[in-house]
Scaffold this active site. Structure first.
Site: not given
Ligand SMILES: NC(=O)c1ccc[n+]([C@@H]2O[C@H](COP(=O)([O-])OP(=O)(O)OC[C@H]3O[C@@H](n4cnc5c(N)ncnc54)[C@H](O)[C@@H]3O)[C@@H](O)[C@H]2O)c1
Length: 246
Positions: A59, A152
Site C-alpha cells: 500500500d 488528481y
C-alpha cells in the site's frame, strides 16, 4: 538481463501492462498492489511459473510497506534496480465539491506514495550506485485536467516536480528519475471515469483523434529502465497525441 523491477498498482490497467512489458524485456518483476490476492492473480497472468513474476502486497500510502517490500525482494531475488511508481487514485469530483478527506486521500496515494517510493527504493539504489525510478505523471498535471479532478491533477503536477528533485538528489549516485505523462489512454479506467459521449468529445479535441495505447507507454518505461538510459533524468516524457505541446 538479470535485473529486478518493482511496479506499484500493478494488479490491473497500465501497471499490469508495464509489468508485462518489463517481464517480456527480461526483467524479474515484483507485481505489487494494495491487496495480495489481486497482485498474485496479475503475477500469474504474466508468468504462470512464478520464476520471473512475484506478487507482494504494497500500500503506497505506507512508507513501512515500501521498506518491508524492499527487504522481501532483497531476500527473494537479491537486488532491486528499477521502481515504477504507478499506483494512483483517480477521482473526477468537481473542484468546488472536493472535501478535505477526499483531497488528502488522493494526494496520499498519488503524490506521497511516489515520495515514499523514491525515498525508500531510491536510497537503496543510491547505496548500490545504480537505479532507475520512473514515476507515472499525467497530462492533467500539465494542463490542469479536463476529465479528472483538481486533486488528481495537483498530485500529478507534484509528481513531475518530485521527479526533478529526486533526479538532482540521486543523479550523482547513478540513479535516474523520470516521469511519463500520458494523455487519455484506451483503458478500462478511462471508460469507467468518462461517459461515452464526453469521451467522444475529448477524442475530437486530440490532434491525432484517438486515445493512447498502453503498450507504447509501457515500452517507453522499459526504455527508461534500461542501463543505457543514463543521460535522461528529471524529464517528463509526454505521450498525449498532441493534446499538450511544449
Ligand atoms: N488511464 C489513463 O488514461 C492515464 C492517463 C494518464 C496517467 N495515468 C496514470 O497511469 C497510472 C495507471 O493508471 P490506470 O488507468 O491503470 O489506473 P487504474 O485505476 O486502473 O489502476 C490503478 C492501480 O493502483 C492501485 N492502487 C490504488 N491505490 C493504491 C494504494 N494505496 N497502494 C497500492 N496500489 C494502489 C489500484 O488497486 C489499481 O490496481 C496512474 O498513475 C494514472 O494516474 C493513466
Amino acid at each position: 538481463m538479470n535485473q529486478i523491477a518493482l511496479v506499484t498498482g500493478a494488479a490491473q490497467g497500465l501497471g499490469l501492462c508495464i509489468a508485462r512489458h518489463l517481464h517480456a524485456a527480461g526483467f524479474k518483476v515484483v507485481v505489487t498492489d494494495r491487496q495480495l490476492a489481486q497482485a498474485a492473480e496479475a503475477a500469474r497472468s504474466i508468468d504462470a511459473t512464478g520464476e520471473r513474476a512475484w506478487p507482494l502486497a504494497l500500500d503506497v500510502t505506507r512508507k513501512a510497506d515500501f521498506e518491508t517490500a524492499l527487504a522481501a525482494v532483497l531476500e527473494h531475488w537479491g537486488g532491486l534496480q528499477v521502481l515504477v511508481n504507478n499506483a494512483a487514485m483517480t477521482k473526477a469530483t468537481p473542484v468546488m465539491d472536493i472535501g478535505a478527506d477526499e483531497f488528502d486521500a488522493v494526494l496520499a496515494v498519488n503524490l506521497r506514495g511516489t515520495l515514499f517510493g523514491c525515498q525508500v527504493m531510491g536510497a537503496h539504489m543510491a547505496a548500490q550506485g545504480y537505479g532507475r525510478l520512473v514515476n507515472m505523471a499525467s497530462l492533467a498535471g500539465q494542463n490542469g485536467g479536463t476529465a479528472t479532478g483538481a486533486h488528481y491533477a495537483c498530485s500529478k503536477g507534484g509528481i513531475m516536480t518530485l521527479t526533478k528533485i529526486f533526479a538532482r538528489e540521486l543523479g550523482p549516485q547513478g540513479v535516474t528519475c523520470n516521469a511519463v505523462s500520458p494523455g487519455p489512454m484506451d483503458l478500462p479506467s478511462v471508460h469507467a471515469l468518462v461517459p461515452d459521449e464526453r469521451l467522444a468529445q475529448i477524442v475530437q479535441g486530440i490532434p491525432v483523434r484517438k486515445l493512447g495505447n498502453a503498450d507504447f507507454v509501457a515500452d517507453l518505461i522499459v526504455r527508461l529502465a534500461m542501463p543505457d538510459a543514463d543521460f535522461v533524468t528529471g524529464a517528463t516524457w509526454d505521450v498525449n497525441g498532441g493534446l499538450f505541446m511544449r
